[in-house]
Design a protein around this motif. Structure first.
Motif, mmCIF file in Angstrom:
data_model
loop_
_atom_site.group_PDB
_atom_site.id
_atom_site.type_symbol
_atom_site.label_atom_id
_atom_site.label_comp_id
_atom_site.label_asym_id
_atom_site.label_seq_id
_atom_site.Cartn_x
_atom_site.Cartn_y
_atom_site.Cartn_z
ATOM 1 N N LYS A 215 0.608 -0.907 0.220
ATOM 2 C CA LYS A 215 -0.391 0.262 0.034
ATOM 3 C C LYS A 215 1.139 1.353 0.167
ATOM 4 C CE LYS A 215 -3.501 -2.424 2.399
ATOM 5 N NZ LYS A 215 -4.427 -2.620 3.788
ATOM 6 N N ARG A 216 1.825 0.920 -0.518
ATOM 7 C CA ARG A 216 2.921 2.193 -0.065
ATOM 8 C C ARG A 216 4.340 2.430 -1.189
ATOM 9 N NH1 ARG A 216 7.223 0.907 4.486
ATOM 10 N NH2 ARG A 216 8.966 2.357 3.172
ATOM 11 N N LEU A 217 5.146 3.378 -0.949
ATOM 12 C CA LEU A 217 6.249 3.231 -2.125
ATOM 13 C C LEU A 217 7.615 2.250 -1.135
ATOM 14 C CD1 LEU A 217 8.654 4.900 -3.872
ATOM 15 C CD2 LEU A 217 9.151 5.770 -2.290
ATOM 16 N N PHE A 218 7.527 1.129 -2.519
ATOM 17 C CA PHE A 218 8.757 -0.250 -1.428
ATOM 18 C C PHE A 218 10.041 0.356 -1.514
ATOM 19 C CE2 PHE A 218 9.121 -4.170 0.192
ATOM 20 C CZ PHE A 218 10.677 -4.506 0.160
ATOM 21 N N ASP B 262 6.586 -8.721 4.897
ATOM 22 C CA ASP B 262 4.935 -9.630 4.493
ATOM 23 C C ASP B 262 4.991 -9.387 3.011
ATOM 24 O OD1 ASP B 262 4.413 -10.106 7.214
ATOM 25 O OD2 ASP B 262 3.017 -8.298 7.091
ATOM 26 N N VAL B 263 5.409 -8.394 2.080
ATOM 27 C CA VAL B 263 5.416 -8.231 0.706
ATOM 28 C C VAL B 263 6.270 -9.152 0.685
ATOM 29 C CG1 VAL B 263 5.020 -7.202 -1.293
ATOM 30 C CG2 VAL B 263 4.874 -5.777 0.246
ATOM 31 N N LEU B 264 7.325 -9.031 0.673
ATOM 32 C CA LEU B 264 8.299 -10.064 -0.135
ATOM 33 C C LEU B 264 8.429 -11.712 0.897
ATOM 34 C CD1 LEU B 264 11.439 -7.779 1.322
ATOM 35 C CD2 LEU B 264 10.744 -7.580 -0.914
ATOM 36 N N LYS B 265 7.495 -11.408 1.737
ATOM 37 C CA LYS B 265 7.672 -13.362 2.062
ATOM 38 C C LYS B 265 6.529 -13.793 0.872
ATOM 39 C CE LYS B 265 8.145 -13.454 7.297
ATOM 40 N NZ LYS B 265 7.581 -12.609 8.826
ATOM 41 N N GLY B 266 5.332 -12.860 0.074
ATOM 42 C CA GLY B 266 4.681 -13.334 -0.054
ATOM 43 C C GLY B 266 4.976 -13.631 -2.006
ATOM 44 N N LEU B 267 6.441 -13.148 -2.220
ATOM 45 C CA LEU B 267 6.352 -12.445 -3.858
ATOM 46 C C LEU B 267 6.782 -14.294 -3.894
ATOM 47 C CD1 LEU B 267 8.782 -9.723 -3.620
ATOM 48 C CD2 LEU B 267 6.153 -9.865 -4.150
#
Length: 316
Positions: free
Chosen positions: A277-280, A309-314
Motif C-alpha cells: 500500500k506504499r512506495l517500497f 510481509d510483501v517480500l514473504k509472499g513474492l
C-alpha cells in the motif's frame, strides 16, 4: 527576561554559543515557531526587533552576548489541539533508534511527512516538538519523502545542525536504502551516473528527470534478492538530489514498485493486490561523524513489517 507592553509581552533573549554566527532572521524563525516569515521580516524592517538596543538587518549575524528584543507577536498557525499528542507519541516514541544530547535518529514511519504544510497540519518534526515540548531545539537535518520510511536525522543543538548540514552538503553521510524494483535483473551491481533536473509544475508538484543540463547525480544499486517479477536492491546514493533513487531506478527501466509518481501503473496495481500500500523504499542505514566528538555513528532501521510481509509472499 520579559516586559509587558499593552498587555502583551516583549521578550529579551541573550545569544549563546549555540546561536552565535546565525543570521537574525533564522534566529527568529527558531524562536517564533508558528509566526509567518513575512511577519518576521516586517518586524525586522520596522525596527521592532532590536539587537543591543539598535536596529538590525535580516542578514546580519549574531555574536555571543548580544541581547535581542523580540516584540509581542501572535501565533497564526496550528494550535496544540491539532497535533494529537497520544497518536504522535504512539507513532514516534518507539521508533527512536539513537539519541544523545546533540541529535536523535528516528525510524520515520511511511505515510507521515517530515514537516507540516501543503494541507498537512503537522509532520514528524511538529510531532516531536509536541511530545518533547521541553527539549529546546529540534530541527530536521535532511528530509525523506512522505512515503519513504527509515533513518531520519534530527538535530537538538544549533552547532550539531550546522555540522551535520555540512556533512550532507559534502556527501560525507553514508546512506543505504532498500528498494524493490520492478522486473528481474541478472547483474549484481549497477552504477547510474545521470544528471538530474528538477521542474516545478503549475500545480506546485515537483518532478525530476534525467537531463544533460541537470546537476550531477550518482547512485549505486546492489542486488540482494531476485523474485519472479521484481528485484530487491540496496541503493546507495553517492550524491543527494531530490527523488534521486526513484528517478535513477526509472531510468534503468526498473522503477520502484509502489511509486505513484515515477513508477509503472500496471506493476503498482499488481503489487496493491499483493498487499503493498506504499512506495517500497526504506532508508535502511545512515553513517555519519558525530557533530561534537567526531566519532563514526552507524544506525540501522529495521524494515517495517508490512514490507517484510510483501517480500514473504513474492514468488521466486
Amino acid at each position: 527576561m520579559k516586559q509587558a507592553v499593552n498587555g502583551a509581552t516583549v521578550k529579551w533573549i541573550e545569544v549563546d554559543e549555540e546561536s552565535a554566527g546565525q543570521r537574525i532572521d533564522n534566529f527568529l524563525f527558531t524562536h517564533l515557531k508558528g509566526v509567518p516569515k513575512s511577519h518576521i521580516y516586517r518586524i525586522l524592517r520596522t525596527g521592532e526587533v532590536r539587537c543591543n538596543g539598535g536596529r538590525i538587518q535580516a542578514q546580519e549575524r549574531l555574536h555571543v552576548g548580544d541581547l535581542i528584543r523580540v516584540p509581542p507577536v501572535r501565533l497564526t498557525i496550528r494550535d496544540s489541539k491539532r497535533v494529537p499528542k497520544d497518536f504522535v507519541r504512539a507513532r514516534l516514541e518507539s521508533r527512536i533508534l539513537y539519541e544523545d544530547d546533540d541529535l536523535l535518529v528516528l525510524n520515520k514511519p511511511a505515510g507521515m511527512a517530515v514537516h507540516g504544510g501543503s494541507g498537512l497540519c503537522f509532520g514528524v518534526i511538529e510531532g516531536l516538538r509536541e511530545i518533547r515540548s521541553g527539549a529546546g531545539l529540534l530541527e530536521l537535518v535532511h528530509r525523506l519523502d512522505r512515503d519513504t520510511s527509515g533513518c531520519l536525522l534530527i538535530a537538538k543543538k544549533r552547532s550539531a545542525l550546522r555540522i551535520l548540514h555540512e556533512q550532507f552538503r559534502n556527501d560525507e553521510v553514508e546512506k543505504v536504502y532498500f528498494a524493490l524494483l520492478a522486473g528481474r535483473w541478472s547483474r549484481a551491481r549497477w552504477m547510474i551516473d545521470a544528471p538530474l533536473k528538477r521542474n516545478v509544475l503549475q500545480s506546485g508538484e515537483r518532478l525530476v528527470k534525467v537531463a544533460r543540463d541537470g546537476k550531477p547525480a550518482v547512485t549505486e544499486f546492489r542486488r540482494k534478492e531476485r523474485y519472479a517479477n521484481s528485484t530487491l536492491v540496496e541503493a546507495r546514493p553517492i550524491t543527494g538530489r531530490t527523488h534521486q533513487i526513484r528517478v535513477h531506478a526509472r531510468s534503468m527501466g526498473h522503477p520502484i514498485v509502489g511509486d505513484e509518481r515515477y513508477g509503472d501503473d500496471e506493476v503498482n496495481r499488481d503489487f496493491r493486490r499483493r498487499g503493498l500500500k506504499r512506495l517500497f523504499l526504506h532508508a535502511l542505514e545512515a553513517g555519519f561523524r558525530h557533530p561534537r566528538t567526531g566519532k563514526l555513528i552507524e544506525v540501522r532501521a529495521p524494515l517495517d513489517q508490512d514490507l517484510r510481509d510483501v517480500l514473504k509472499g513474492l514468488p521466486r
